[in-house]
Every structure is written in C-alpha cells, then in structure tokens.
Design an enzyme around this catalytic site. Structure first.
Site, PDB file in Angstrom:
ATOM      1  N   CYS A   1      41.651  35.685  45.078  1.00 34.75           N
ATOM      2  CA  CYS A   1      42.776  34.871  45.540  1.00 34.75           C
ATOM      3  C   CYS A   1      43.223  35.295  46.942  1.00 34.75           C
ATOM      4  O   CYS A   1      42.546  34.983  47.909  1.00 34.75           O
ATOM      5  CB  CYS A   1      43.911  34.879  44.530  1.00 34.75           C
ATOM      6  SG  CYS A   1      44.913  33.398  44.696  1.00 34.75           S
TER       7      CYS A   1
ATOM      8  N   TYR B   1      57.435  44.131  40.618  1.00 31.20           N
ATOM      9  CA  TYR B   1      58.272  45.303  40.356  1.00 31.20           C
ATOM     10  C   TYR B   1      59.193  45.066  39.163  1.00 31.20           C
ATOM     11  O   TYR B   1      59.592  45.978  38.463  1.00 31.20           O
ATOM     12  CB  TYR B   1      59.121  45.657  41.584  1.00 31.20           C
ATOM     13  CG  TYR B   1      58.308  46.251  42.701  1.00 31.20           C
ATOM     14  CD1 TYR B   1      57.659  47.469  42.531  1.00 31.20           C
ATOM     15  CD2 TYR B   1      58.172  45.594  43.905  1.00 31.20           C
ATOM     16  CE1 TYR B   1      56.895  48.018  43.543  1.00 31.20           C
ATOM     17  CE2 TYR B   1      57.406  46.141  44.929  1.00 31.20           C
ATOM     18  CZ  TYR B   1      56.773  47.355  44.741  1.00 31.20           C
ATOM     19  OH  TYR B   1      56.016  47.881  45.752  1.00 31.20           O
TER      20      TYR B   1
ATOM     21  N   GLN C   1      41.327  34.971  50.762  1.00 32.48           N
ATOM     22  CA  GLN C   1      41.926  34.500  52.015  1.00 32.48           C
ATOM     23  C   GLN C   1      41.808  35.589  53.089  1.00 32.48           C
ATOM     24  O   GLN C   1      41.509  35.304  54.254  1.00 32.48           O
ATOM     25  CB  GLN C   1      43.394  34.118  51.762  1.00 32.48           C
ATOM     26  CG  GLN C   1      43.530  33.024  50.689  1.00 32.48           C
ATOM     27  CD  GLN C   1      44.970  32.670  50.337  1.00 32.48           C
ATOM     28  OE1 GLN C   1      45.909  33.331  50.744  1.00 32.48           O
ATOM     29  NE2 GLN C   1      45.139  31.612  49.557  1.00 32.48           N
TER      30      GLN C   1
ATOM     31  N   HIS D   1      41.476  33.131  39.919  1.00 28.22           N
ATOM     32  CA  HIS D   1      41.691  34.439  39.290  1.00 28.22           C
ATOM     33  C   HIS D   1      40.735  34.637  38.112  1.00 28.22           C
ATOM     34  O   HIS D   1      41.109  34.338  36.973  1.00 28.22           O
ATOM     35  CB  HIS D   1      43.130  34.547  38.791  1.00 28.22           C
ATOM     36  CG  HIS D   1      44.133  34.664  39.889  1.00 28.22           C
ATOM     37  ND1 HIS D   1      44.488  35.886  40.425  1.00 28.22           N
ATOM     38  CD2 HIS D   1      44.843  33.727  40.555  1.00 28.22           C
ATOM     39  CE1 HIS D   1      45.398  35.682  41.382  1.00 28.22           C
ATOM     40  NE2 HIS D   1      45.621  34.386  41.483  1.00 28.22           N
TER      41      HIS D   1
ATOM     42  N   GLU E   1      40.065  37.208  36.605  1.00 22.14           N
ATOM     43  CA  GLU E   1      40.559  38.241  35.665  1.00 22.14           C
ATOM     44  C   GLU E   1      41.274  37.655  34.461  1.00 22.14           C
ATOM     45  O   GLU E   1      41.492  38.344  33.474  1.00 22.14           O
ATOM     46  CB  GLU E   1      41.460  39.249  36.397  1.00 22.14           C
ATOM     47  CG  GLU E   1      42.836  38.752  36.821  1.00 22.14           C
ATOM     48  CD  GLU E   1      42.860  38.103  38.204  1.00 22.14           C
ATOM     49  OE1 GLU E   1      41.803  37.594  38.653  1.00 22.14           O
ATOM     50  OE2 GLU E   1      43.939  38.087  38.836  1.00 22.14           O
TER      51      GLU E   1
ATOM     52  N   ARG F   1      49.198  28.884  46.719  1.00 21.42           N
ATOM     53  CA  ARG F   1      49.740  27.747  47.435  1.00 21.42           C
ATOM     54  C   ARG F   1      48.856  27.400  48.638  1.00 21.42           C
ATOM     55  O   ARG F   1      48.698  26.256  49.008  1.00 21.42           O
ATOM     56  CB  ARG F   1      51.153  28.101  47.926  1.00 21.42           C
ATOM     57  CG  ARG F   1      52.129  26.977  47.915  1.00 21.42           C
ATOM     58  CD  ARG F   1      53.504  27.424  48.367  1.00 21.42           C
ATOM     59  NE  ARG F   1      54.266  28.145  47.371  1.00 21.42           N
ATOM     60  CZ  ARG F   1      54.878  27.576  46.329  1.00 21.42           C
ATOM     61  NH1 ARG F   1      54.820  26.275  46.160  1.00 21.42           N
ATOM     62  NH2 ARG F   1      55.555  28.302  45.467  1.00 21.42           N
TER      63      ARG F   1
HETATM   64  N1  GLN Z   1      49.743  34.131  48.664  1.00 18.11           N
HETATM   65  C1  GLN Z   1      48.528  33.373  48.511  1.00 18.11           C
HETATM   66  C2  GLN Z   1      48.795  31.908  48.231  1.00 18.11           C
HETATM   67  O1  GLN Z   1      49.862  31.558  47.784  1.00 18.11           O
HETATM   68  C3  GLN Z   1      47.626  33.976  47.469  1.00 18.11           C
HETATM   69  C4  GLN Z   1      48.190  33.921  46.078  1.00 18.11           C
HETATM   70  C5  GLN Z   1      47.533  34.865  45.111  1.00 18.11           C
HETATM   71  O2  GLN Z   1      46.827  35.801  45.501  1.00 18.11           O
HETATM   72  N2  GLN Z   1      47.747  34.657  43.824  1.00 18.11           N
HETATM   73  O3  GLN Z   1      47.955  31.085  48.439  1.00 18.11           O
END
Ligand code: GLN
Length: 540
Positions: free
Chosen positions: A384, A53, A388, A511, A513, A466
């Site tokens: 990412c 944001y 998950q 990532h 992208e 992380r």
């Molecule tokens: N929150 C998740 C992590 O820290 C994914 C991070 C993200 O999508 N860049 O692992």
C-alpha cells in the site's frame, strides 16, 4: 443457532480475542460451523479514523468494513469470511437509534436505553443469525472489561437475548486474569471472584471461567476449587490459559488440553465428534522447529507498537512456517533512517518490507530504505503506502524526476507520481470514504506477480487507501524499467509494480496481509520469504 458470549474481567488487553479465536478454531476442527464477531462499546462508528496508537491495526474485510484487529484473528483462526455485520460498536447502535427517532420509528414514545438501545444490540444478533442460516455457533466477543460503564448496555442486551433464545442455547465465557504477587509468590483469585460478582449483578451467570496465567500450574487444585465455588461453575469449567511459549497458534492446543471445546458443546447440547487437530499441530511444530533463519527489516513509523502491523507480522509467520523458516523481524523506525542512513540503521538483512501508512512523518526514511533495497539487490516488498513509496523512489532516482512525491505529502509537488483520483477529490468526510475492500484485478502473464499467483490471471485483494499511482507517469516509468504487473479490472488502476532487473522487487497497492492464513500463506508473502532465504543463502 447456538450462541457463545465472551466477556473479559479484571484488566484490559487480556488476550480475550486470542482465547475466543482459539476456541473457535477448536470448534471448527470438530466439524462445527462457527462464525465469530465483536461488539465494541466505544462511540466511534468504526475504528477507521483511529490512530494505530489508540487501536492498533485497522483490519479490513472483503466488503470494505474497517474493523477491530480481533476480526483478523477470527479470520485467521477460523474459515469464516466476515462482513460489516460482524463488528458492532456503540457508535453504530446510537447512530441507528437516533436516525430511527428522527425518522419517526418511535413516534409517541420516549426513546430509552432500555428497551430501545438494548433492542438495537439484539437486532444485530438476530440479523447475523438470519443472514447465516448454515452457521451452528455464533461467537461474540464483548470488548472492554466487565464493570466499565460503557459496556453495561451490551451486557444487559445479552442477558435479555439469552432469556429470549433460551438459556440452554447460550454459553457465557468469562476471561479473567489471576494476578501474581511476587511477595506472596502465588496467584490471587479475588479479582476474578469480584468480576464474576459484577456479571451476576447484571444477571449473567458465566458457564466457564478462562483464567489468564503465566504458567498453567499457577491454577492449582485449590485455586480452581475456590474459583468454582465462588463463581458457581463446575471445577472442570475453570480453565487456565497460559502465556504461549512460542507462538499464538499454540492457543487452540492449550485449550484442548483442558477439553474446553468438549465442555462447550456439552453445555450447548451438541453432540459432535472429537476435533482433528493434526494439521494445526503440524503448523505449530513448523514454527517451533524451523530449519532456516532469515532476518527481515520492516521499516515503518509505528514499529514500537506490537499491534500496529499485526496482520503483516502474522502473514510473515505463516510464510515462514510454510518454508520451515524462522523469520526474525527487525523493526526499523523510518525516522531513524532519515537521521542516519539506510545502510547504518538497516544493515545486513535478507529482505526489506515497507508496510502501509498515512501522513508524511517518516516517508523520506522509507524512500531511503527502498533505494537501499533496490540498489543492493535486497528482496523488497512494498504494501500500500509501501508501493507508493517504491514508485516515488523509482521516479526520483531512476527517472530523474526531481521532487517526485505523493500529493498526500506535498500538495504542490512538480511531479505527483501518486495523486488523488477524481472521485476522491471532493470528499471531505473521513469515515469510510477511502477505496475500501475487495476488488478484482488482472495479472499480466510473464511477470513475477503472475508466477507468484500461480499463473492466475485474475485476483481479488482487499484495499484501504485514498491515493493512486498516477497513470500519466506510467509510460516514462515503464521505459526506465518499472513493470506494471497488475491493474484493477474495472478502472485500470495500478495494483502491482515490480522491477524485472532486480532479483525480487514487488509492491502492491492492496493489503495482502488481510488474506493470509496459517496453513495457506499469501503468495506474495511466501514469495518474499523464499527470495529472502535465497538472498541469504538458505539451502533446503
Ligand atoms: N496513505 C496512503 C493512501 O491513502 C496509503 C494508505 C495505506 O497504506 N493503507 O493512499
């Protein structure tokens, strides 16, 4: 080395980064080796801890630097691979100066804004110059607006630097807005005159003024003459930069119409051949005249923000152009999916993409969207956090592991499908401590990933996360039909998952992208768009 400095006037969010990148692209097409970078006057050391944001997307470089999203434009518009040295913030400058003071580097002296802080800013320019002996032009964009208190030291440093390296080696470009008053029916040049006057107060005389206008005609002869006269530049150095009609990639073509690249090389005393913009033009033509149309849902929690998933949207554009397809992105708020249902909110689309993210707001909606894609054979691409989420959904709904979750969202979950690696467990500091930057992984042959990467067995992709796929659940998930198609070369961490029984279901921990380019779409994006076209029956 020659230097271009790009400043902004009148208002923020002018599209300075885009103007700079467009010029960078043109210069590169002339055979010049350019490197682009950004100086940001805020006090954060990097934007890594800022919310989308505040700052839009955090862009990640190969070396793991978390930086301003304009660096994404620079890497997409030019071929330079950037490093942590290419994004300097006031936070870094003051951090260095204060550390030096504590270490006795200025012993006996009073440490002052001038020369110590301004020297530190110039040191960065010297450092980048030294590290890149093959670069012909270093382009530096200064964040913020001329007249801001916080940008003042940067501008003073540039003034000194230009004096030091010789004014003939420096081109100052000032990007401003010509606001249009509806009642008067014309654009106004006064704010531009005043903003250039502010620059002159600091001792910087711009060589070129780029005027943001809605339509090129708005910068007519009389306005151009007025700006040239009041701002002390040649009339042909007052250049309109209009709103793009279809795509940001028209930027270089629009500047070329006014020979901005030629003016710049002349100003810098360089004699280089004309640019060859055919490939760029072809790419833009493909975007403007698509043969097909697909609808992709991006399910996230910052969807109302244009800049939050910037690189993802750009990668989708690159992949769409590659397949001569217009990709209509439907932005879906994952919290709305939670309130209603995936079917109701997402409806009929050709593909579903779940981008990265942090924190648990909206994650249940993303899980529902993933289930909807998996059960209805809709092409799915997770990035990412999206990977998950896909793992959690599979664990819950296919493996029957109740309450499967990530420990990021539920610390005490019975089934921590996604959890922290040991080395992350004791980290308390938030800045720059994630798994960041490029890392090599192995791709297993015979998988969808291997096919998309053209049978490459090793890939290198950028990371910013992380939490990790918990290897304790690997065997069970594989038994139930999940395929692990890539793991990191060093630690064996899960990098890509897929579901072979589904027409196209793939998700990556990294990532992709951050590595897609206009004429070189990322293979995972290209594959996803192709699968979406197939799903919706597009025929070549
Ligand atoms: N929150 C998740 C992590 O820290 C994914 C991070 C993200 O999508 N860049 O692992």
């Amino acid at each position: 080395m020659k230097y271009i400095f790009i400043t902004g006037g009148v208002v923020s969010s002018l599209g300075k980064g885009l103007a700079a990148s467009s010029l960078g692209a043109l210069l590169e097409q002339r055979g010049i080796k350019v490197m682009m970078q950004k100086f940001d006057p805020y006090l954060n050391v990097d934007p890594g801890t800022m919310s989308p944001y505040q700052h839009g997307e955090v862009y990640v470089l190969d070396d793991g630097a978390e930086c301003d999203l304009d660096l994404g434009h620079y890497e997409r518009f030019t071929s330079g691979v950037l490093s942590k040295f290419n994004n300097l913030t006031s936070g870094q400058v003051f951090d260095t100066v204060i550390r030096k003071e504590r270490n006795g580097a200025y012993l006996g002296k009073t440490v002052q804004y001038i020369p110590h802080v301004t020297d530190e800013i110039q040191n960065r320019l010297d450092e980048v110059t030294k590290r890149n002996p093959d670069v012909d032009i270093l382009m530096t964009e200064i964040g913020g607006t001329v007249g801001d208190i916080e940008g003042h030291l940067f501008l003073e440093a540039l003034r000194q630097f230009a004096h030091k390296v010789g004014r003939e080696n420096v081109c100052f470009i000032h990007v401003t807005l010509l606001p249009k008053l509806r009642a008067a029916g014309e654009v106004k040049t006064k704010p531009t005159q005043q903003s250039v006057a502010k620059l002159r107060e600091i001792g910087i005389m711009p060589d070129m003024i780029v005027c943001r206008v809605e339509k090129e005609e708005e910068l007519d002869e009389s306005n151009r003459r007025k700006i040239a006269m009041f701002c002390n530049v040649d009339e042909d150095s007052v250049i309109p930069f209009s709103d793009v009609e279809h795509t940001i990639y028209e930027g270089p073509l629009n500047l070329r119409k006014h020979f901005m690249d030629r003016l710049v090389v002349r100003r810098l005393g360089m004699d280089i051949h004309n640019p060859d913009i055919t490939q760029w033009q072809e790419f833009v033509d493909k975007i403007i005249n698509p043969k097909h149309h697909v609808k992709i849902a991006v399910v996230g929690k910052y969807i109302e923000l244009q800049d939050a998933y910037k690189s993802i949207y750009e990668s989708i554009t690159h992949a769409g152009a590659h397949h001569s397809t217009k990709v209509e992105v439907v932005r879906i708020d994952s919290e709305e999916v939670e309130e209603k249902s995936a079917k109701e909110v997402i409806g009929e689309v050709c593909g579903i993409l779940i981008p990265g993210g942090f924190g648990d707001r909206g994650t249940e909606g993303k899980i529902q969207a993933t289930q909807y894609a998996r059960e209805n054979n809709i092409p799915f691409f997770g990035i990412c956090l999206g990977m998950q989420i896909a793992s959690i959904e599979f664990a819950r709904n296919v493996c029957g592991l109740e309450e499967a979750n990530s420990t990021e969202f539920d610390k005490d979950t019975k089934n921590p499908i996604i959890s922290l690696q040991e080395e992350q467990q004791d980290i308390e500091s938030k800045g720059g401590t994630m798994r960041l930057g490029s890392c090599e992984s192995i791709v297993f042959s015979g998988t969808l990933a291997s096919k998309l990467y053209d049978n490459a067995d090793r890939i290198s992709e950028r990371h910013r996360h992380r939490y990790e796929f918990n290897s304790g659940y690997q065997d069970l998930m594989q038994e139930k039909g999940l395929m692990i198609s890539s793991v990191s070369a060093k630690e064996g961490l899960v990098e890509i998952i897929e579901i072979p029984s589904h027409p196209f279901f793939i998700a990556a921990q990294f990532h992709p992208e951050f590595k897609s380019k206009p004429n070189k779409p990322h293979p995972l994006f290209a594959g996803f768009i192709k699968a979406s076209m197939d799903f919706c029956g597009c025929k070549d």
